[in-house]
Design a protein around this motif. Sequence first.
Motif, PDB file in Angstrom:
ATOM      1  N   PRO A  97       0.818  -1.220   0.000  1.00  0.00           N
ATOM      2  CA  PRO A  97       0.000   0.000   0.000  1.00  0.00           C
ATOM      3  C   PRO A  97       0.847   1.264   0.000  1.00  0.00           C
ATOM      4  O   PRO A  97       1.920   1.301   0.606  1.00  0.00           O
ATOM      5  CB  PRO A  97      -0.803  -0.125   1.295  1.00  0.00           C
ATOM      6  CG  PRO A  97      -0.844  -1.595   1.582  1.00  0.00           C
ATOM      7  CD  PRO A  97       0.476  -2.121   1.119  1.00  0.00           C
ATOM      8  N   HIS A  98       0.369   2.287  -0.689  1.00  0.00           N
ATOM      9  CA  HIS A  98       1.112   3.550  -0.750  1.00  0.00           C
ATOM     10  C   HIS A  98       1.066   4.293   0.572  1.00  0.00           C
ATOM     11  O   HIS A  98       1.836   5.220   0.804  1.00  0.00           O
ATOM     12  CB  HIS A  98       0.565   4.432  -1.876  1.00  0.00           C
ATOM     13  CG  HIS A  98      -0.770   5.052  -1.589  1.00  0.00           C
ATOM     14  ND1 HIS A  98      -1.919   4.312  -1.394  1.00  0.00           N
ATOM     15  CD2 HIS A  98      -1.141   6.358  -1.452  1.00  0.00           C
ATOM     16  CE1 HIS A  98      -2.939   5.118  -1.173  1.00  0.00           C
ATOM     17  NE2 HIS A  98      -2.498   6.355  -1.190  1.00  0.00           N
ATOM     18  N   GLU A  99       0.154   3.887   1.469  1.00  0.00           N
ATOM     19  CA  GLU A  99       0.053   4.463   2.796  1.00  0.00           C
ATOM     20  C   GLU A  99      -0.399   3.363   3.758  1.00  0.00           C
ATOM     21  O   GLU A  99      -0.757   2.263   3.329  1.00  0.00           O
ATOM     22  CB  GLU A  99      -0.945   5.620   2.817  1.00  0.00           C
ATOM     23  CG  GLU A  99      -2.357   5.229   2.430  1.00  0.00           C
ATOM     24  CD  GLU A  99      -3.294   6.409   2.342  1.00  0.00           C
ATOM     25  OE1 GLU A  99      -2.805   7.557   2.421  1.00  0.00           O
ATOM     26  OE2 GLU A  99      -4.509   6.189   2.208  1.00  0.00           O
ATOM     27  N   VAL A 101       1.084   0.803  -4.203  1.00  0.00           N
ATOM     28  CA  VAL A 101      -0.235   0.530  -4.779  1.00  0.00           C
ATOM     29  C   VAL A 101      -1.319   1.142  -3.897  1.00  0.00           C
ATOM     30  O   VAL A 101      -1.293   0.986  -2.670  1.00  0.00           O
ATOM     31  CB  VAL A 101      -0.466  -0.982  -4.922  1.00  0.00           C
ATOM     32  CG1 VAL A 101      -1.732  -1.260  -5.715  1.00  0.00           C
ATOM     33  CG2 VAL A 101       0.737  -1.660  -5.578  1.00  0.00           C
ATOM     34  N   GLU A 102      -2.274   1.807  -4.521  1.00  0.00           N
ATOM     35  CA  GLU A 102      -3.374   2.428  -3.776  1.00  0.00           C
ATOM     36  C   GLU A 102      -4.467   1.387  -3.558  1.00  0.00           C
ATOM     37  O   GLU A 102      -5.547   1.435  -4.172  1.00  0.00           O
ATOM     38  CB  GLU A 102      -3.880   3.659  -4.513  1.00  0.00           C
ATOM     39  CG  GLU A 102      -2.817   4.748  -4.638  1.00  0.00           C
ATOM     40  CD  GLU A 102      -3.316   6.017  -5.304  1.00  0.00           C
ATOM     41  OE1 GLU A 102      -4.546   6.260  -5.305  1.00  0.00           O
ATOM     42  OE2 GLU A 102      -2.474   6.770  -5.829  1.00  0.00           O
ATOM     43  N   ALA A 103      -4.180   0.450  -2.679  1.00  0.00           N
ATOM     44  CA  ALA A 103      -5.093  -0.672  -2.455  1.00  0.00           C
ATOM     45  C   ALA A 103      -4.793  -1.315  -1.112  1.00  0.00           C
ATOM     46  O   ALA A 103      -3.762  -1.060  -0.494  1.00  0.00           O
ATOM     47  CB  ALA A 103      -4.946  -1.703  -3.571  1.00  0.00           C
ATOM     48  N   SER A 104      -5.714  -2.147  -0.667  1.00  0.00           N
ATOM     49  CA  SER A 104      -5.514  -2.905   0.562  1.00  0.00           C
ATOM     50  C   SER A 104      -4.476  -4.005   0.330  1.00  0.00           C
ATOM     51  O   SER A 104      -4.264  -4.447  -0.801  1.00  0.00           O
ATOM     52  CB  SER A 104      -6.832  -3.528   1.018  1.00  0.00           C
ATOM     53  OG  SER A 104      -7.287  -4.470   0.057  1.00  0.00           O
ATOM     54  N   PRO A 105      -3.818  -4.463   1.404  1.00  0.00           N
ATOM     55  CA  PRO A 105      -2.817  -5.529   1.243  1.00  0.00           C
ATOM     56  C   PRO A 105      -3.398  -6.789   0.605  1.00  0.00           C
ATOM     57  O   PRO A 105      -2.745  -7.411  -0.246  1.00  0.00           O
ATOM     58  CB  PRO A 105      -2.362  -5.800   2.676  1.00  0.00           C
ATOM     59  CG  PRO A 105      -2.686  -4.570   3.436  1.00  0.00           C
ATOM     60  CD  PRO A 105      -3.899  -3.993   2.794  1.00  0.00           C
ATOM     61  N   ALA A 106      -4.594  -7.187   1.003  1.00  0.00           N
ATOM     62  CA  ALA A 106      -5.189  -8.405   0.453  1.00  0.00           C
ATOM     63  C   ALA A 106      -5.482  -8.265  -1.034  1.00  0.00           C
ATOM     64  O   ALA A 106      -5.301  -9.217  -1.799  1.00  0.00           O
ATOM     65  CB  ALA A 106      -6.459  -8.762   1.217  1.00  0.00           C
ATOM     66  N   LEU A 107      -5.921  -7.087  -1.457  1.00  0.00           N
ATOM     67  CA  LEU A 107      -6.175  -6.887  -2.877  1.00  0.00           C
ATOM     68  C   LEU A 107      -4.877  -6.965  -3.670  1.00  0.00           C
ATOM     69  O   LEU A 107      -4.832  -7.532  -4.771  1.00  0.00           O
ATOM     70  CB  LEU A 107      -6.865  -5.542  -3.118  1.00  0.00           C
ATOM     71  CG  LEU A 107      -7.193  -5.208  -4.575  1.00  0.00           C
ATOM     72  CD1 LEU A 107      -8.044  -6.295  -5.212  1.00  0.00           C
ATOM     73  CD2 LEU A 107      -7.885  -3.859  -4.690  1.00  0.00           C
ATOM     74  N   ARG A 123      -4.457   2.137  -9.228  1.00  0.00           N
ATOM     75  CA  ARG A 123      -3.431   3.175  -9.300  1.00  0.00           C
ATOM     76  C   ARG A 123      -2.192   2.743  -8.522  1.00  0.00           C
ATOM     77  O   ARG A 123      -2.282   2.239  -7.402  1.00  0.00           O
ATOM     78  CB  ARG A 123      -3.961   4.487  -8.717  1.00  0.00           C
ATOM     79  CG  ARG A 123      -5.103   5.092  -9.516  1.00  0.00           C
ATOM     80  CD  ARG A 123      -5.653   6.319  -8.817  1.00  0.00           C
ATOM     81  NE  ARG A 123      -4.630   7.331  -8.642  1.00  0.00           N
ATOM     82  CZ  ARG A 123      -4.371   8.302  -9.517  1.00  0.00           C
ATOM     83  NH1 ARG A 123      -5.047   8.366 -10.655  1.00  0.00           N
ATOM     84  NH2 ARG A 123      -3.449   9.203  -9.272  1.00  0.00           N
ATOM     85  N   MET A 124      -1.009   2.932  -9.143  1.00  0.00           N
ATOM     86  CA  MET A 124       0.238   2.603  -8.465  1.00  0.00           C
ATOM     87  C   MET A 124       1.380   3.411  -9.066  1.00  0.00           C
ATOM     88  O   MET A 124       1.265   3.966 -10.158  1.00  0.00           O
ATOM     89  CB  MET A 124       0.530   1.105  -8.553  1.00  0.00           C
ATOM     90  CG  MET A 124       0.658   0.549  -9.950  1.00  0.00           C
ATOM     91  SD  MET A 124       0.873  -1.250  -9.901  1.00  0.00           S
ATOM     92  CE  MET A 124       1.132  -1.590 -11.640  1.00  0.00           C
ATOM     93  N   SER A 125       2.469   3.481  -8.322  1.00  0.00           N
ATOM     94  CA  SER A 125       3.656   4.196  -8.777  1.00  0.00           C
ATOM     95  C   SER A 125       4.888   3.379  -8.401  1.00  0.00           C
ATOM     96  O   SER A 125       4.830   2.496  -7.553  1.00  0.00           O
ATOM     97  CB  SER A 125       3.731   5.587  -8.135  1.00  0.00           C
ATOM     98  OG  SER A 125       3.721   5.498  -6.716  1.00  0.00           O
TER      99      SER A 125
END
Length: 255
Positions: free
Chosen positions: A35-37, A73-79, A56-58
Motif C-alpha cells: 500500500p502507498h500508505e 499501490v493504492e489498495a488494501s494488502p489483500a487486494l 493506481r500505483m507508482s
Amino acid sequence: MRALVTNDDGVDSHGIFLLARLAFAAGLDVVVAAPHEERSGASASLTALESNGRLRMSRREFPDLPGVAVHAVEASPALISFVATSGAFGPPPDIVLSGINHGPNTGHAILHSGTVGAALTGATHGTLALAVSLATSNPRHWDTAEVVCRQALDWIVENGTPGTVLNVNAPDIPLDELKGLRPAPLAAFGAVQANVGEADDGFVTVTFAEIHADDNENSEETDAGVLVRGWASATALRAPFEAVDVDISTLNWTR
C-alpha cells in the motif's frame, strides 16, 4: 522461487525493506508491492479499485536492492496479494511474504490484521505464505526481528505447505535476550482491544487500547504468552474453509 513482499504499514516502512532484503539474500526472485500508505486493520478486504477498473500505483526504489521492482499501490494488502496471484506484477508468486509489521499480530484478533490478511489471501490461491510481526508499534530491535524472520523464511521455503500461513511474532527485545522461536497456539484475545464509549444519534465513540498477556496466558503457552517470556512465536494458519463438523441438516427449506 518467485516472492511477493507486501505489508499493511505502507511501502515506505522499514519493516518491508528489511523483509525484502532478507528474501533477496535468500535467493528468491523478489517483487515488492505494498500500500502507498498505512492500511493497518484492513483484514482481507479487497478495496481501492478505481471506478474504471484501474488500480493506481507508482514505482519506488529500495536502497541496496537494485533491480528489485517496488510498487506503491493504492489498495488494501489483500487486494494487492489477490491481483499478484493473477500476474499483476509479473509472474505470479510462489510465496507471499507479509510484514515485517510494526506491532504484534497475536490471538484471534489476527482476523482483522492486514498483514495476516494479505498472507491468507495468497494462501487461498495456492501460495506458500509467511506473515511476520515485531511486537511493538514503535520497534527498536530490528536485528532481533531479522534473525527470527530469517529462521522462519528458511523453514517455510523448505517445509511449508501451499495454502497454509506461518504467522510469526518476534518480541522487541535485544537479540542477546531472545530465547528462540517456538510453535504456539493462538491466544483467546488480540493485541488491541476496542472500547465503545459515548453514543448518540450521529456518532459512537470508539477507542483502541493495547493489551498484554496475563499470567494465565503465559501458563497456557499461547503466542501472546510466549512473547512476553522472551520467545518468538510461530502459528500455522489455514484460510477459511467450510465448517464440515457443524450440522446444518435441519436448515432445509423449500418454497
